[in-house]
Design an enzyme around this catalytic site. Structure first.
Site, PDB file in Angstrom:
ATOM      1  N   ARG A  49      35.149  47.758  37.052  1.00 49.95           N
ATOM      2  CA  ARG A  49      35.903  47.288  37.867  1.00 49.95           C
ATOM      3  C   ARG A  49      34.693  47.635  39.254  1.00 49.95           C
ATOM      4  NH1 ARG A  49      40.985  44.813  38.923  1.00 49.95           N
ATOM      5  NH2 ARG A  49      40.761  45.218  37.307  1.00 49.95           N
ATOM      6  N   ARG A 130      45.324  53.474  27.344  1.00 45.24           N
ATOM      7  CA  ARG A 130      43.667  53.193  27.770  1.00 45.24           C
ATOM      8  C   ARG A 130      43.535  54.545  27.630  1.00 45.24           C
ATOM      9  NH1 ARG A 130      42.996  48.437  32.270  1.00 45.24           N
ATOM     10  NH2 ARG A 130      41.821  48.898  31.362  1.00 45.24           N
ATOM     11  N   ASP A 252      46.332  37.073  41.368  1.00 51.71           N
ATOM     12  CA  ASP A 252      47.528  37.717  40.656  1.00 51.71           C
ATOM     13  C   ASP A 252      48.379  37.480  41.851  1.00 51.71           C
ATOM     14  OD1 ASP A 252      46.285  38.689  38.001  1.00 51.71           O
ATOM     15  OD2 ASP A 252      46.186  40.735  38.848  1.00 51.71           O
ATOM     16  N   ALA A 265      41.465  38.032  36.779  1.00 53.81           N
ATOM     17  CA  ALA A 265      40.099  38.317  37.226  1.00 53.81           C
ATOM     18  C   ALA A 265      39.007  37.242  36.848  1.00 53.81           C
ATOM     19  CB  ALA A 265      38.965  39.744  36.842  1.00 53.81           C
TER      20      ALA A 265
END
Length: 276
Positions: A49, A130, A252, A265
């Site tokens: 990102r 994660r 979003d 995205a």
């Protein structure tokens, strides 16, 4: 959008000879092969990102992009929009495009302007552990367990009851991104405590317990993540409208969705493209 070349310079792709593979699908219980999804000419293309944001900024005039800002309130008067930020600053413009995420502070302004009730994010019942694993470390762990190192080279999707684990390389294959999803189906309409953070640090033991009974490859992978984070996954119900006066919502803020296939995205970029 003119970003193709800049994207390719920072993006990762599955290495040859598996460059067309998007994911290999395997049973979580024993890593046995189920099949593969191929995307000829694309494969598994991903980008960190921060690297992608840096690439976007290089296509803007000097000084346009400013970071560390959080909008808290918006006011409209005539042909002017005033945005107030958490740091006490403000900005005035003739058109405001609100892309301030799933916890958008601008969404309520748009909905209230249409005479509608505010919409808040809803918990999906799914949480995701994660972590990032050094690919050399993962290879050593797989060799120690007698697991095929092919599982490092190619993006993998391990499937289990109410859970799945995905892996894919980033940073030129030096790091393996790991996301392990687990869903609680005990409640038809799951809720998340209002005072609980959506993202928190978790212990490795908590993560391993969530995937108890999974096979050796999945367990060896998770054992390479000493300090995972856990994310409570939320989305947003479809809004009845996205525009009020000179304020429009995209990304979003307008239609937050779960993080599967990178759809959120991609949809944000499509919003910007079609709006432009």
């Amino acid at each position: 959008m003119g970003l193709g070349e800049a994207y390719l310079q920072v993006a990762d792709r599955t290495s040859e000879p598996w460059e067309d593979v998007w994911f290999e699908w395997r049973r979580g219980s024993d890593a046995s092969y189920l099949g593969a999804t191929n995307a000829p000419g694309v494969g598994q293309s991903s980008v960190h990102r921060a690297d992608f944001i840096d690439a976007l900024v290089t296509h803007l005039p000097e000084g346009i992009a400013q970071f560390g800002k959080r909008a808290t309130q918006v006011k409209q008067q005539g042909d002017e929009v005033q945005v107030l930020f958490a740091d006490g600053t403000e900005c005035r413009c003739d058109l405001l495009i609100g892309a301030d995420g799933i916890k958008s502070a601008l969404r309520s302004h748009v909905l209230e302007g249409q005479g509608l009730a505010p919409q808040v994010p809803r918990f999906s019942g799914t949480c995701a552990y994660r972590g990032m694993v050094d690919s050399l470390h993962l290879r050593e762990a797989y060799r120690a367990h007698g697991i095929d190192e092919h599982l490092v080279d190619v993006p993998q999707m391990y499937l289990g009851l109410d859970g799945h684990i995905l892996t894919f390389p980033v940073r030129n294959g030096g790091i393996i991104n790991v996301v392990a999803f687990i869903s609680d189906r005990s409640e038809p309409k799951p809720t998340w405590p209002a005072d609980a953070p959506w993202v928190r640090e978790a212990s490795q033991r908590e993560m391993l317990d969530a995937f108890a009974g999974w096979g050796g490859a999945a367990r060896a992978l998770l054992e390479c993540i000493p300090a995972p984070t856990v994310w409570a996954l939320h989305d947003l119900a479809e809004l009845p409208g996205y525009v009020h006066g000179r304020v429009v919502l995209i990304g979003d803020a307008a239609h937050a969705m779960l993080p599967h296939q990178g759809t959120g995205a991609a949809q944000g970029l499509e919003d910007a493209y079609f709006l432009a």
